[in-house]
Write a protein that holds these residues in place. Structure first.
Motif, mmCIF file in Angstrom:
data_model
loop_
_atom_site.group_PDB
_atom_site.id
_atom_site.type_symbol
_atom_site.label_atom_id
_atom_site.label_comp_id
_atom_site.label_asym_id
_atom_site.label_seq_id
_atom_site.Cartn_x
_atom_site.Cartn_y
_atom_site.Cartn_z
ATOM 1 N N VAL A 107 0.839 -1.204 0.000
ATOM 2 C CA VAL A 107 0.000 0.000 0.000
ATOM 3 C C VAL A 107 0.873 1.253 0.000
ATOM 4 O O VAL A 107 0.576 2.241 -0.686
ATOM 5 N N ALA A 108 1.966 1.222 0.759
ATOM 6 C CA ALA A 108 2.852 2.386 0.830
ATOM 7 C C ALA A 108 3.470 2.703 -0.528
ATOM 8 O O ALA A 108 3.692 3.874 -0.866
ATOM 9 N N LYS A 109 3.741 1.684 -1.315
ATOM 10 C CA LYS A 109 4.390 1.887 -2.624
ATOM 11 C C LYS A 109 3.392 2.245 -3.727
ATOM 12 O O LYS A 109 3.779 2.818 -4.748
ATOM 13 N N ALA A 110 2.137 1.881 -3.537
ATOM 14 C CA ALA A 110 1.158 2.004 -4.632
ATOM 15 C C ALA A 110 0.657 3.442 -4.768
ATOM 16 O O ALA A 110 0.233 4.044 -3.775
ATOM 17 N N PRO A 111 0.698 4.005 -5.974
ATOM 18 C CA PRO A 111 0.092 5.333 -6.176
ATOM 19 C C PRO A 111 -1.439 5.273 -6.193
ATOM 20 O O PRO A 111 -2.102 6.288 -5.975
ATOM 21 N N ARG A 112 -1.995 4.091 -6.451
ATOM 22 C CA ARG A 112 -3.444 3.958 -6.547
ATOM 23 C C ARG A 112 -3.854 2.655 -5.876
ATOM 24 O O ARG A 112 -3.287 1.596 -6.146
ATOM 25 N N VAL A 113 -4.837 2.723 -5.006
ATOM 26 C CA VAL A 113 -5.332 1.549 -4.289
ATOM 27 C C VAL A 113 -6.835 1.433 -4.523
ATOM 28 O O VAL A 113 -7.583 2.401 -4.324
ATOM 29 N N VAL A 114 -7.255 0.258 -4.988
ATOM 30 C CA VAL A 114 -8.679 -0.031 -5.175
ATOM 31 C C VAL A 114 -9.129 -0.868 -3.986
ATOM 32 O O VAL A 114 -8.615 -1.965 -3.759
ATOM 33 N N LEU A 115 -10.091 -0.345 -3.237
ATOM 34 C CA LEU A 115 -10.552 -1.000 -2.011
ATOM 35 C C LEU A 115 -11.983 -1.498 -2.196
ATOM 36 O O LEU A 115 -12.874 -0.738 -2.584
ATOM 37 N N VAL A 116 -12.192 -2.781 -1.969
ATOM 38 C CA VAL A 116 -13.529 -3.381 -1.988
ATOM 39 C C VAL A 116 -13.788 -3.904 -0.581
ATOM 40 O O VAL A 116 -13.200 -4.898 -0.168
ATOM 41 N N CYS A 117 -14.621 -3.203 0.162
ATOM 42 C CA CYS A 117 -14.811 -3.556 1.573
ATOM 43 C C CYS A 117 -16.229 -3.182 1.979
ATOM 44 O O CYS A 117 -16.526 -2.015 2.219
ATOM 45 N N ASN A 118 -17.108 -4.167 2.040
ATOM 46 C CA ASN A 118 -18.502 -3.890 2.362
ATOM 47 C C ASN A 118 -18.803 -3.996 3.858
ATOM 48 O O ASN A 118 -19.607 -3.242 4.384
ATOM 49 N N GLU A 119 -18.175 -4.962 4.529
ATOM 50 C CA GLU A 119 -18.594 -5.285 5.887
ATOM 51 C C GLU A 119 -17.524 -5.068 6.952
ATOM 52 O O GLU A 119 -17.834 -4.768 8.095
ATOM 53 N N ASP A 120 -16.242 -5.246 6.608
ATOM 54 C CA ASP A 120 -15.173 -5.248 7.605
ATOM 55 C C ASP A 120 -14.674 -3.820 7.836
ATOM 56 O O ASP A 120 -13.734 -3.350 7.203
ATOM 57 N N ASP A 121 -15.305 -3.128 8.770
ATOM 58 C CA ASP A 121 -14.961 -1.731 8.992
ATOM 59 C C ASP A 121 -13.577 -1.588 9.605
ATOM 60 O O ASP A 121 -12.867 -0.603 9.333
ATOM 61 N N ALA A 122 -13.166 -2.562 10.428
ATOM 62 C CA ALA A 122 -11.836 -2.486 11.034
ATOM 63 C C ALA A 122 -10.757 -2.524 9.962
ATOM 64 O O ALA A 122 -9.762 -1.781 10.018
ATOM 65 N N ARG B 70 -10.660 0.855 8.066
ATOM 66 C CA ARG B 70 -9.978 1.900 8.829
ATOM 67 C C ARG B 70 -8.461 1.691 8.806
ATOM 68 O O ARG B 70 -7.690 2.656 8.720
ATOM 69 N N ARG B 71 -8.023 0.444 8.885
ATOM 70 C CA ARG B 71 -6.597 0.161 8.856
ATOM 71 C C ARG B 71 -6.000 0.570 7.510
ATOM 72 O O ARG B 71 -4.915 1.159 7.434
ATOM 73 N N MET B 72 -6.740 0.269 6.421
ATOM 74 C CA MET B 72 -6.259 0.657 5.099
ATOM 75 C C MET B 72 -6.157 2.176 4.979
ATOM 76 O O MET B 72 -5.188 2.712 4.420
ATOM 77 N N LEU B 73 -7.119 2.894 5.511
ATOM 78 C CA LEU B 73 -7.075 4.355 5.456
ATOM 79 C C LEU B 73 -5.892 4.896 6.250
ATOM 80 O O LEU B 73 -5.243 5.865 5.832
ATOM 81 N N ASP B 74 -5.613 4.276 7.395
ATOM 82 C CA ASP B 74 -4.454 4.714 8.185
ATOM 83 C C ASP B 74 -3.153 4.460 7.441
ATOM 84 O O ASP B 74 -2.199 5.247 7.534
ATOM 85 N N TRP B 75 -3.069 3.360 6.701
ATOM 86 C CA TRP B 75 -1.866 3.079 5.920
ATOM 87 C C TRP B 75 -1.731 4.062 4.757
ATOM 88 O O TRP B 75 -0.635 4.516 4.434
ATOM 89 N N LEU B 76 -2.849 4.362 4.128
ATOM 90 C CA LEU B 76 -2.819 5.276 2.985
ATOM 91 C C LEU B 76 -2.549 6.706 3.418
ATOM 92 O O LEU B 76 -1.744 7.424 2.814
ATOM 93 N N TYR B 77 -3.251 7.124 4.446
ATOM 94 C CA TYR B 77 -3.180 8.503 4.919
ATOM 95 C C TYR B 77 -2.917 8.473 6.426
ATOM 96 O O TYR B 77 -3.848 8.635 7.216
ATOM 97 N N PRO B 78 -1.674 8.245 6.822
ATOM 98 C CA PRO B 78 -1.363 8.091 8.251
ATOM 99 C C PRO B 78 -1.808 9.317 9.050
ATOM 100 O O PRO B 78 -1.677 10.457 8.570
ATOM 101 N N PRO B 79 -2.385 9.104 10.232
ATOM 102 C CA PRO B 79 -2.789 10.237 11.063
ATOM 103 C C PRO B 79 -1.627 11.198 11.297
ATOM 104 O O PRO B 79 -0.497 10.770 11.588
#
Length: 348
Positions: free
Chosen positions: A19-34, A37-46
């Protein structure tokens, strides 16, 4: 066929690095909110600054519409799996028909379906089985299936097996005595006429909503002819006077889910039970008009009351026109009567 595989927790580290290396990430996530959120933190660290070039360049794409579109068009292998689920469900319906003459309540009919499909490899049902006799058939999603079967009533069975993660969705309505009454037969023939007309429109280029419009017009006109609706046919149809007796749309996508993913297009402002998306080869959809005249319907002759009917089949759109995947299961009234009568003779 995977190129590489990791155990946990190494898998988490490998994914974070990708994820850190990828300029573009396609996320398919309907149910697993945890996980989301983890993917968003990796993409856009707090605490990250939007002045950092690598942060600003990252692009997050919601992949759900892409996957929904892929699910909408069935590949040959998918069609084979879906047909298997339909065939197993047909055997379940035939078992339920055969169990009707000796059944003491709705649950015994539902149980005949469920036991049969489980024995044929269905680990799951596509949805909760609906088995309603008499007035219970007038409840759209009747959940109980535990009431006695009234003498001379119709039984509505809406049931589908899930096999290999693909789900069927089939409804049949039949006379528990083996004989339709005059009123039951009249309403049944009307629903069958509406279904035939809607199935005929399952062709490439026809908007999805068109089957609903045509089916509802047939049902509305028929209800006027029978005196259940008042006024002229044009007035009854334009005013939606038929809506309390039809309750639902006539079609939805079918596949990995019983109401499968996929865009219907722009909803019609007058007929919102579908959309303007043209049908195309490879799509699979249900066609399921129904009529329901509840007990106590105001201004309706009691002879029509307590009758609920739905007929539902699973249709593949092909370049040549509609293919009824569940067409092997009888739906014409004489055939249904014969099946129940035959089962009754066997049980004597």
């Amino acid at each position: 066929g995977a190129d590489q595989a990791w155990d946990f927790p190494a898998a988490d580290r490998a994914l974070e690095e990708a994820v850190a290396k990828a300029p573009r990430v396609v996320l398919v996530c309907n149910e697993d909110d945890a996980f989301r959120r983890r993917m968003l933190d990796w993409l856009y660290p707090p605490g990250s600054s939007n002045r950092r070039r690598n942060f600003a360049a990252k692009e997050l794409v919601d992949g759900r519409p892409w996957v929904a579109e892929m699910r909408l068009f069935k590949q040959p292998a998918e069609l084979a799996m879906l047909q298997n689920a339909v065939d197993v469900s047909i055997e379940g319906h035939l078992a339920a028909l055969g169990a009707t003459p000796g059944a003491l309540n709705e649950g015994q009919v539902a149980g005949a379906f469920e036991g049969t499909v489980r024995g044929l490899g269905a680990r799951f049902l596509g949805y909760a089985t609906i088995a309603g006799a008499g007035k219970d058939a007038c409840s759209l999603h009747y959940p109980y299936a535990d009431a006695p079967i009234p003498a001379g009533s119709l039984l509505l069975l809406d049931a589908g097996a899930e096999v290999g993660y693909y789900s069927a969705d089939i409804t049949r309505t039949w006379p528990t005595s083996g004989h339709f009454s005059r009123e039951q037969r009249i309403l049944y023939d009307l629903v069958l006429k509406a279904q035939d007309a809607a199935i005929a429109l399952c062709r490439p280029g026809v908007p999805h909503i068109e089957g609903f419009r045509v089916a509802m017009r047939i049902l509305s006109d028929g209800l006027v002819d029978l005196g259940i609706l008042k006024g002229t046919k044009e007035e009854a149809f334009a005013s939606w006077a038929w809506k309390p007796y039809t309750l639902h749309g006539t079609s939805h996508w079918l596949g990995l889910d019983v109401h499968d993913a996929g865009d219907y297009g722009v909803p019609d402002p007058i007929y919102p039970r579908g959309g303007n998306r043209p049908l195309a080869a490879g799509m699979v959809l249900t066609v399921e008009p129904g009529l329901y005249v509840p007990i106590g319907a105001e201004g309706v002759d009691p002879k029509w009351q307590g009758i609920g009917i739905r007929i539902e089949d699973d249709i593949l759109v092909t370049a040549e026109g509609p293919r009824n995947l569940s067409g092997r299961l009888p739906r014409h009234p004489g055939e249904l009567e014969a099946l129940v009568q035959k089962a009754g003779k066997k049980g004597r």
